[in-house]
Design a protein around this motif. Structure first.
Motif: not given
Length: 502
Positions: A144, A252-253, A249
């Motif tokens: 993360k 997380a970014h 994902s």
């Protein structure tokens, strides 16, 4: 070169050894665990070996500039081997191996083993291995990574290995690594990505706000101070992304980072399901010094050794006659995760694997491994850090490493054999031992020697600034290392037969 504790042996010749027969047959066509070893020669590439006087430095620079990560280093090595006529194997498939054949396989796209079988090889003749590693100390993006501070978009990172982390400040950085992408029909592929433009920066604190830094030293907190800047304004996530679960994902970014990756990969952001990225310095590897006698680059430890070994193997069997009188198997093994102890899927093997290897192959008595990892050259500003009589210099040849406490695997016998190769070919060598009042790092050498029972010598190219974001070594030493490794493949069998040791 990593400062590592006692760890288990990497997945190295085991993948080959477990596929070789334990006894010959009259037809020399053998089957073992569905693996075949045929006597029918496989013709090597028709291209001739490179000139012994040709320099490989330019090719090394190309390799370094291509190999920003362990994944890219392995992929480029794979590409070069296939172009040279090596046959790609899959660990899960049935193998048909032939005398004179040249093969390779990869694991995790960060570990590679390549080997060439001598025309006169019979079981028990042994392996002649040069082992190195593809990884280097770096920063890696956390699972993360999205962070937001004072109107800055930032990337949370974790340190990998024992880096000189202060050297990563105020550098033009970017990202590279591996991305898992959703493909058609519900399958998933891994693709390599490299953003070549400067994307990130870890700024230092101005001296006006840190007046004692030059007297007390620069001591950054690696969790809070070593966080790269990505952008200044928070971007608006696409509407469809907002509807996704926060566990995805992309949540997380930073969406901005994900968009940059998708642009590089020519895919939709939604098709990126996972990322595994290193932070990388964007400055190209190059020659330097008043006489262009130095190589300035990141990742010299240990891609310089990896490339010299790779090139030596390719050029030592570039024509059909090169393996015609070889009794052994020539091998290169490039591993991942050496900088953090080697204990991983792509770097380690269970003890049961070694037992199976011994049961199948019988003996490693005639095998020999070169553990090639960069060496500490004497620093002109810190000469007292080296033992007085063992101060390796640049341009003086490979450094043979010794340690009485077995932090290196070199013995009197293995050092003699490796130096004898150099002597026959008029190549210089140097010796290194650490001071008694200093600790000693280690390499994969002791792991190879004790885990499998294979004779091993530890050696390396002298360098400065080891584990810095930007390292330096001597240009001439690259060619010397390449020639020494190539000579090892070509002449070790004949030298070893002359040595009698109980």
């Amino acid at each position: 070169m990593a400062a590592i504790s006692r760890v288990q042996l990497l997945h190295h010749p085991s993948a080959i050894l477990s596929r070789l027969p334990h006894s010959p047959s009259s037809s020399l066509t053998l089957n073992l665990r569905r693996r075949k070893f045929s006597s029918t020669p496989l013709l090597c590439s028709s291209s001739s070996s490179s000139s012994t006087n040709a320099s490989v430095v330019g090719d090394l620079l190309d390799y370094l500039n291509e190999s920003w990560t362990q994944f890219h280093a392995t992929a480029e090595a794979k590409r070069q081997l296939i172009a040279a006529g090596f046959h790609l194997l899959n660990e899960n498939d049935e193998w048909e191996l032939k005398p004179g054949g040249r093969y390779l396989f990869t694991r995790n796209m960060s570990c590679l083993v390549a080997f060439a079988i001598g025309e006169k090889y019979i079981v028990g003749n042994g392996f002649h291995v040069i082992a190195a590693h593809t990884d280097s100390p770096c920063l890696k993006i956390k699972p993360k990574s999205a962070s937001f501070k004072s109107n800055y978009l930032m990337l949370n990172v974790q340190t990998y290995g024992s880096g000189l982390w202060h050297t990563w400040f105020d550098r033009d950085l970017s990202v590279a690594g591996r991305v898992i992408v959703r493909a058609s029909h519900g399958s998933f592929l891994h693709k390599l990505v490299k953003v070549t433009r400067p994307l990130l920066r870890v700024p230092t604190l101005a001296i006006h706000l840190n007046r004692t830094v030059n007297t007390d030293g620069f001591k950054p907190n690696l969790e809070t101070h070593l966080v790269p800047l990505l952008a200044t304004k928070p971007e608006e996530a696409p509407a469809e992304s907002k509807e996704k679960s926060t566990l995805s994902s992309k949540a997380a970014h930073h969406p901005l980072l994900m968009q940059i990756l998708s642009d590089e990969l020519c895919c939709d952001v939604d098709d990126i399901v996972n990322i595994e990225l290193n932070i990388c310095d964007t400055q190209p590897s190059c020659l330097g010094g008043a006489n262009n006698e130095f190589i300035f680059s990141g990742r010299l430890d240990n891609l310089a050794s990896s490339y010299c070994a790779l090139r030596a193997l390719v050029d030592s069997c570039g024509s059909p006659v090169d393996l015609s009188s070889e009794h052994a198997i020539r091998m290169v093994a490039l591993f991942d995760n050496e900088e953090v102890g080697s204990d991983s899927f792509q770097g380690a093997g269970a003890p049961t694997m070694f037992q199976a290897m011994r049961h199948i192959v019988g003996s490693f008595a005639n095998s020999y491994a070169v553990s090639a990892d960069m060496a500490h050259g004497v620093h002109p500003n810190f000469m007292d850090k080296h033992e007085e009589h063992h101060r390796p210099e640049m341009h003086k040849g490979l450094v043979i490493k010794h340690n009485a406490n077995q932090r290196y695997a070199t013995s009197g016998v293995t050092a003699f054999l490796f130096k004898e190769v150099a002597k026959i070919h008029n190549l210089p060598t140097q010796e290194f031992v650490v001071r008694n009042d200093m600790g000693c790092g280690s390499t994969i050498g002791p792991i190879l020697a004790s885990g499998v029972g294979i004779r091993t010598v530890d050696c390396g190219i002298a360098q400065l600034s080891m584990h810095s974001v930007r390292e330096v070594c001597g240009k001439e030493d690259i060619d010397i290392a390449y020639k020494h490794f190539k000579a090892f493949y070509q002449t070790f069998s004949s030298i070893d037969r002359k040595l009698i040791v109980d």
